[in-house]
Design an enzyme around this catalytic site. Structure first.
Site, short mmCIF file in Angstrom:
data_model
loop_
_atom_site.label_atom_id
_atom_site.label_comp_id
_atom_site.label_asym_id
_atom_site.label_seq_id
_atom_site.Cartn_x
_atom_site.Cartn_y
_atom_site.Cartn_z
N CYS A 2 0.84 -1.20 0.00
CA CYS A 2 0.00 0.00 0.00
C CYS A 2 0.87 1.25 0.00
O CYS A 2 2.07 1.21 0.27
CB CYS A 2 -0.90 0.04 1.23
SG CYS A 2 -1.78 -1.49 1.57
N TYR A 79 1.13 -2.96 5.02
CA TYR A 79 1.93 -4.18 5.14
C TYR A 79 3.39 -3.83 5.40
O TYR A 79 3.93 -2.89 4.81
CB TYR A 79 1.79 -5.01 3.87
CG TYR A 79 1.56 -6.48 4.13
CD1 TYR A 79 0.49 -6.91 4.91
CD2 TYR A 79 2.42 -7.44 3.59
CE1 TYR A 79 0.28 -8.27 5.14
CE2 TYR A 79 2.21 -8.80 3.82
CZ TYR A 79 1.15 -9.20 4.60
OH TYR A 79 0.94 -10.54 4.83
N ASN A 174 5.73 0.54 2.27
CA ASN A 174 5.92 -0.74 2.95
C ASN A 174 7.38 -0.89 3.34
O ASN A 174 8.07 0.09 3.51
CB ASN A 174 5.43 -1.88 2.04
CG ASN A 174 4.04 -1.63 1.49
OD1 ASN A 174 3.88 -1.35 0.31
ND2 ASN A 174 3.03 -1.68 2.33
N ARG A 227 7.53 3.71 -4.92
CA ARG A 227 6.27 4.37 -4.63
C ARG A 227 6.44 5.47 -3.58
O ARG A 227 5.79 6.52 -3.64
CB ARG A 227 5.23 3.35 -4.17
CG ARG A 227 4.70 2.48 -5.30
CD ARG A 227 3.61 1.52 -4.83
NE ARG A 227 4.16 0.35 -4.16
CZ ARG A 227 4.06 0.09 -2.87
NH1 ARG A 227 3.41 0.95 -2.08
NH2 ARG A 227 4.59 -1.00 -2.34
#
Length: 329
Positions: A2, A79, A174, A227
């Protein structure tokens, strides 16, 4: 996996937004939790002091992965594979309350009024090794927390002692841990939104590739480090929004670059890790917005005085699943 970020608009409103990327179908939906509700958590019961709304599901008992409470505190679980370290339930120190990792969001939203409040409260709990019955595994999680003061922190259970860590950029993805991501950010510290001039090499004038050269080298893959970098870059250089609707629209665009379509990120077992939904917590508004994979239209639940004072049992809200197409002719 995520991605999450916090945001303050030019009017001073605060938000926490996230993608929920997972291969197993979670079937989460907006759910309201009332004040004084006894939650039969997997490590033991706890009672909510504050009402809240977020993405939840009842699996034996009510479980949440993100949400906002009546005080404006927002929390999201992400996570954290190969990094989270929990304590065996039999080894919880005397005087501490055992909390299963998948129950932490509901416990925090139900009991903390602010980041500062939660910072003190986590010293009285212990996250323990207990599996989620639905997944049949112990979920390795870490958590991002924010409130209307703009303070943002991360909780990462990498040792027995739990403490909140300041998140200066208001972004979390993460593994690895937040400290690693912040150090890695320095690798991309020269990136900019402005076009950069090209050098004249040995008398040969290079031709420009157009606007965007300032961001050459910005990673474009779906790994957690990439990300993180993309989200910090886009958040930092995005044009400020002025009100709640325009901020929600901006947050949708910011999450576009890290939203994972079905089929483009396969795990080793062949399962499809994709963005099942995107959640937006409007902290001053005490509202939760959910955007499922197959419907870009935001679906909103707001905490009202009537709900908080008169609704004494949890309430789930059905999502509208289909993309709405409007004919203009």
């Amino acid at each position: 996996m995520c991605t999450s970020l916090t945001y303050q608009n030019s009017r001073g409103d605060h938000f926490l937004a996230r993608t929920m990327d997972f291969a197993f179908e979670l079937h989460g939906q907006p759910m309201f939790m009332p004040r004084n509700w006894r939650v039969a958590g997997d490590a033991g019961e706890f009672t909510t002091t504050y009402g809240f709304v977020g993405a939840g599901r009842k699996i034996g008992h009510e479980m949440f992965v993100d949400g906002v409470n009546e005080k404006g505190l927002g929390v999201a679980a992400l996570y954290f594979p190969e990094n989270a370290q929990y304590v065996d339930p039999s080894q919880v120190p005397a005087g501490k309350q055992a909390i299963a990792p998948h129950d932490f969001v509901a416990w925090a939203l139900g009991n903390a009024a602010s980041v500062a409040d939660l910072r003190e409260l986590v010293t009285h709990i212990q996250l323990v090794n207990l599996p989620v019955s639905l997944l049949k595994l112990i979920t390795p999680l870490h958590y991002i927390i924010s409130d209307p003061t703009g303070e943002t922190a991360v909780l990462e259970a990498t040792s027995q002692d739990l403490k909140l860590i300041e998140d200066p950029v208001g972004v979390m993805t993460n593994s690895p841990d937040l400290g690693w991501h912040l150090q890695n950010l320095s690798t991309y510290g020269t990136l900019t939104a402005t076009e950069q001039p090209l050098h004249d090499y040995m008398g040969y004038q290079l031709k420009t590739q157009g606007p965007g050269t300032g961001a050459l080298g910005l990673p474009g893959d779906y790994t957690s480090p990439s990300r993180f970098i993309r989200t910090v870059f886009a958040k930092h250089f995005s044009q400020p929004a002025a009100d709640v609707p325009s901020t929600l629209n901006l947050l949708q665009h910011l999450l576009d670059s890290v939203t994972i379509p079905k089929g483009v990120k396969l795990k080793a077992d062949g399962s499809d890790d994709y963005t099942q939904y995107r959640g937006y917590m409007s902290l001053e508004e005490r509202a939760y917005y959910m955007e499922p994979y197959d419907n870009f239209e935001l679906q909103r639940v707001v905490l009202t005085t009537e709900m908080l004072e008169e609704q004494h049992t949890p309430v789930s809200y059905a999502l509208q699943p289909s993309v709405h197409i409007q004919n203009l002719n």
